[in-house]
Structure formats: structure tokens, C-alpha cells
Scaffold this motif. Structure first.
Motif, PDB file in Angstrom:
ATOM      1  N   LYS A  77       0.830  -1.208   0.000  1.00 33.02           N
ATOM      2  CA  LYS A  77       0.000   0.000   0.000  1.00 33.02           C
ATOM      3  C   LYS A  77       0.864   1.257   0.000  1.00 33.02           C
ATOM      4  O   LYS A  77       0.581   2.230  -0.711  1.00 33.02           O
ATOM      5  CB  LYS A  77      -0.925  -0.008   1.212  1.00 33.02           C
ATOM      6  CG  LYS A  77      -2.068  -1.010   1.137  1.00 33.02           C
ATOM      7  CD  LYS A  77      -2.923  -0.934   2.393  1.00 33.02           C
ATOM      8  CE  LYS A  77      -4.101  -1.893   2.337  1.00 33.02           C
ATOM      9  NZ  LYS A  77      -4.918  -1.835   3.561  1.00 33.02           N
ATOM     10  N   LYS A  78       1.901   1.243   0.812  1.00 38.27           N
ATOM     11  CA  LYS A  78       2.800   2.397   0.915  1.00 38.27           C
ATOM     12  C   LYS A  78       3.470   2.684  -0.425  1.00 38.27           C
ATOM     13  O   LYS A  78       3.524   3.835  -0.878  1.00 38.27           O
ATOM     14  CB  LYS A  78       3.854   2.128   1.988  1.00 38.27           C
ATOM     15  CG  LYS A  78       4.880   3.249   2.172  1.00 38.27           C
ATOM     16  CD  LYS A  78       5.834   2.903   3.306  1.00 38.27           C
ATOM     17  CE  LYS A  78       6.882   3.997   3.501  1.00 38.27           C
ATOM     18  NZ  LYS A  78       7.838   4.045   2.367  1.00 38.27           N
ATOM     19  N   LEU A  79       3.950   1.634  -1.082  1.00 41.04           N
ATOM     20  CA  LEU A  79       4.602   1.808  -2.373  1.00 41.04           C
ATOM     21  C   LEU A  79       3.622   2.296  -3.434  1.00 41.04           C
ATOM     22  O   LEU A  79       3.959   3.146  -4.262  1.00 41.04           O
ATOM     23  CB  LEU A  79       5.247   0.496  -2.815  1.00 41.04           C
ATOM     24  CG  LEU A  79       6.543   0.110  -2.093  1.00 41.04           C
ATOM     25  CD1 LEU A  79       6.940  -1.320  -2.420  1.00 41.04           C
ATOM     26  CD2 LEU A  79       7.670   1.061  -2.446  1.00 41.04           C
ATOM     27  N   CYS A  80       2.404   1.778  -3.414  1.00 37.08           N
ATOM     28  CA  CYS A  80       1.381   2.227  -4.366  1.00 37.08           C
ATOM     29  C   CYS A  80       1.110   3.718  -4.202  1.00 37.08           C
ATOM     30  O   CYS A  80       0.979   4.460  -5.186  1.00 37.08           O
ATOM     31  CB  CYS A  80       0.092   1.431  -4.189  1.00 37.08           C
ATOM     32  SG  CYS A  80       0.103  -0.200  -4.974  1.00 37.08           S
ATOM     33  N   ARG A  81       1.024   4.167  -2.949  1.00 37.83           N
ATOM     34  CA  ARG A  81       0.782   5.591  -2.698  1.00 37.83           C
ATOM     35  C   ARG A  81       1.939   6.441  -3.212  1.00 37.83           C
ATOM     36  O   ARG A  81       1.730   7.522  -3.784  1.00 37.83           O
ATOM     37  CB  ARG A  81       0.545   5.830  -1.207  1.00 37.83           C
ATOM     38  CG  ARG A  81      -0.835   5.423  -0.726  1.00 37.83           C
ATOM     39  CD  ARG A  81      -1.143   5.998   0.642  1.00 37.83           C
ATOM     40  NE  ARG A  81      -0.371   5.354   1.689  1.00 37.83           N
ATOM     41  CZ  ARG A  81      -0.804   4.331   2.419  1.00 37.83           C
ATOM     42  NH1 ARG A  81      -1.989   3.816   2.181  1.00 37.83           N
ATOM     43  NH2 ARG A  81      -0.042   3.811   3.365  1.00 37.83           N
TER      44      ARG A  81
END
Length: 336
Positions: A77-81
Motif C-alpha cells: 500500500k505504501k509503495l502504491c501511494r
């Protein structure tokens, strides 16, 4: 953590050969040994490989670095953001493919929010990569289901609003953004600190398009205060650029120049060259309008230098045409 396997996965997805990746970095055989786990790459070599693949080092190192499903899901999720902020949609696509493989290999793990998160990212890719806004609208509407309750709902609503704006459904987009902001202000904890700036920016953009410049400026300055007080750089350059063009519409050229200058500095710092060029061209025009021909020429030349460094032909053509328009519009400034 299998770094070589991750590199091979990304390389084959893009369609690059080992020979291409190795060029000006190392021997082709070295790439082979790294991918097969026979050699651990030096950090400088790994950084150059990541640059060639157009992905971050963090991404390559994080693909298989999970002790638990919880750690993996939150890292994804962090990388997607991060990639969403950088508009690196191809990198998001790789992440989603990896997430799908993870889900298949872990059928006992069922997380409805994670599934919705993945579907939300897929809808973004349909919109941005496949260029199918109508299909993206249907998927996002289904995911939202007329409810905005939590942080993920707000993110989905914001993405849906962007699609609706592209489809000229601005009133529907405005409602979603206002409702999203209302719910956001009630949440006790916010995981994604970029959410407030993204919604605020999209609201200001709608006010700008409707010619409501005073409302646009008011929201922009509130957002500027929010970003500054929370020590966030997220979209600060885009915000300053929007303030600049709004002041230009209001014929307040000194203020417009001030904010364009701030935007250009941030884009240069973030290495967002296309954004920097766009703002520099606007800054040059403002300089000519203020009869500051020397500064206008200097700013235009800086923009031209950066245009020559671009690799995307469509952007080069777009910016080159804009330079020509500026030269023709302010032709008397170029007679000396």
C-alpha cells in the motif's frame, strides 16, 4: 529476499534484454548471475540497474521482504501511494501483478479492504494506462457503492471524481470531493497524509475551471498552510503553479510571478522536469507581460535547455510549440 528474481521479473515484464540492462553498467553475464542468485550486486550496480528499469531501489528490495502478510500488505500500500504521487503507473502495475501472485499463493488470507485497495489501483490503471475513463468510472462507482465512510472510501471517491472531471461531470465530482473532505475531517487518524492535499487541490481546480478565482485562491492558501504546518512537500509545486495561474487570471501579475517562481524551484528540486518546463514557460510569459524582457528571455532559455534533455517526443513537440507561440506573441522582445 531474492533481489535477482525481482530484477528478472521486472525486466521481463518491461521486455528489456539482459544485454540492454547491462549496457554501461556491467557485463551481461553479471546480470545473468544476479538474476539467478549466483551473485549479490554491489549497491552502486543495483542502483544503476533500478534506474535502467525505471523503478525505485525500495521497490526492488521490498517485493519479497515480508515476514507476515500484514507487513507485506502495508508495504505494498505504501509503495502504491508513493508511485501514485510520482505518477509512475507502470510501477503500480508491477506491484498489482505481484499482489495478485501473493493472493494466489496465500488463499487462506482474506482481507476485504486489501481486495478493494487492489481493485481501486486497477481502476486507476484502467483510467491512466488503458485510457478508458468510462470503464474506470463503472468500477470505481461499484467499489464506492454510494458510501463514504473510511479512508479507503475517500481515496476511491477522489479517484472517481478525477474520472468524472475528465468526462465533464463536474458537479458530480464536486459532490464527491466535498463529501470526501467532510468525512476526512471527522476521522481521528489518517494513514495517508497526501489525502487531504489531493482532495483540496482537486476542489480548487474545479473552482478555477468555473472561473471562481477568489474561492480558488482561498482554498489554495488554506492548503498551503496545511502543507507547511504539517511539514509536507506533497503537491506543493502543483499548488503554487495553480495559485500562479489563478493570480494571472485575476491580472495580479506580481503575485502570479511569485508563485510560479516558487513552483519552478520545487519542481527542480523534485526533478519533475516536465512540470518545471511548463512552469518556466508560464514564468517567462509573465515576465514579458510585466515588461521584464531580460528575465523573460533568460527564463525561456532555461526552459529550452531542459526541453532538449527530454526523452518523450510528444512532450518535446508540445513544449517546442509553446516556445514558438511565446516568441511570436512577444516578438518585439527578440528583435535586439
Amino acid at each position: 529476499m531474492d533481489i535477482g528474481k525481482n530484477i528478472e521479473f521486472i525486466r521481463t515484464k518491461i521486455g528489456y534484454s539482459r544485454k540492454y540492462i547491462a549496457e554501461n553498467i556491467c557485463d551481461e553475464s553479471t546480470i545473468y548471475r544476479i538474476e539467478k542468485g549466483l551473485q549479490i550486486p554491489r549497491l552502486d550496480i543495483l542502483q544503476k540497474i533500478c534506474h535502467k528499469l525505471n523503478v525505485s531501489l525500495d521497490y526492488v528490495l521490498s517485493l519479497n521482504d515480508e515476514n507476515t502478510s500484514y507487513v507485506y500488505i502495508n508495504k505494498l500500500k505504501k509503495l502504491c501511494r508513493e508511485f501514485l504521487y510520482k505518477q509512475e503507473f507502470q510501477s503500480i502495475q508491477y506491484l498489482i501483478e505481484e499482489a495478485e501472485i501473493f493472493s494466489e499463493n496465500n488463499p487462506n488470507i482474506y482481507d476485504n479492504d486489501f481486495r478493494r485497495f487492489i481493485d481501486w489501483q486497477k481502476a486507476i490503471l484502467i483510467h491512466k494506462i488503458s485510457q478508458q475513463p468510462n470503464k474506470a468510472e463503472k468500477l470505481l462507482s461499484k467499489l464506492l457503492n454510494n458510501k463514504i465512510i473510511n479512508e479507503l472510501d475517500i481515496n476511491i471517491a477522489n479517484s472517481l471524481a478525477l474520472v468524472l472531471m475528465e468526462l465533464d461531470k463536474n458537479q458530480d465530482a464536486y459532490y464527491l470531493l466535498k463529501e470526501g473532505m467532510r468525512i476526512l475531517n471527522k476521522l481521528p487518524v489518517i494513514e495517508d497524509t497526501s489525502l487531504h492535499p489531493r482532495i483540496s487541490y482537486n476542489l480548487t481546480y474545479l473552482h478555477y475551471n468555473w472561473g471562481e478565482y477568489d474561492q480558488c485562491i482561498a482554498i489554495c492558501h488554506r492548503l498551503e498552510y496545511y502543507l507547511t504546518s504539517n511539514h509536507l512537500l506533497y503537491s506543493m509545486g502543483e499548488l503554487y503553479h495553480l495559485i500562479g495561474i489563478t493570480y494571472e487570471k485575476k491580472k495580479e501579475l506580481d503575485s502570479s510571478y511569485h508563485y510560479f517562481e516558487k513552483a519552478a524551484s520545487i519542481f527542480l528540486l523534485e526533478d519533475k522536469m516536465s512540470y518545471y518546463i511548463r512552469t518556466s514557460l508560464a514564468l517567462a510569459e509573465i515576465s514579458f507581460q510585466m515588461n521584464n524582457e531580460k528575465e523573460g528571455k533568460k527564463t525561456l532559455e532555461r526552459a529550452i535547455e531542459k526541453i532538449d534533455e527530454l526523452n518523450e517526443n510528444n512532450l518535446i513537440e508540445q513544449f517546442t510549440n509553446k516556445v514558438q507561440i511565446i516568441r511570436e506573441q512577444y516578438s518585439t522582445s527578440f528583435l535586439n
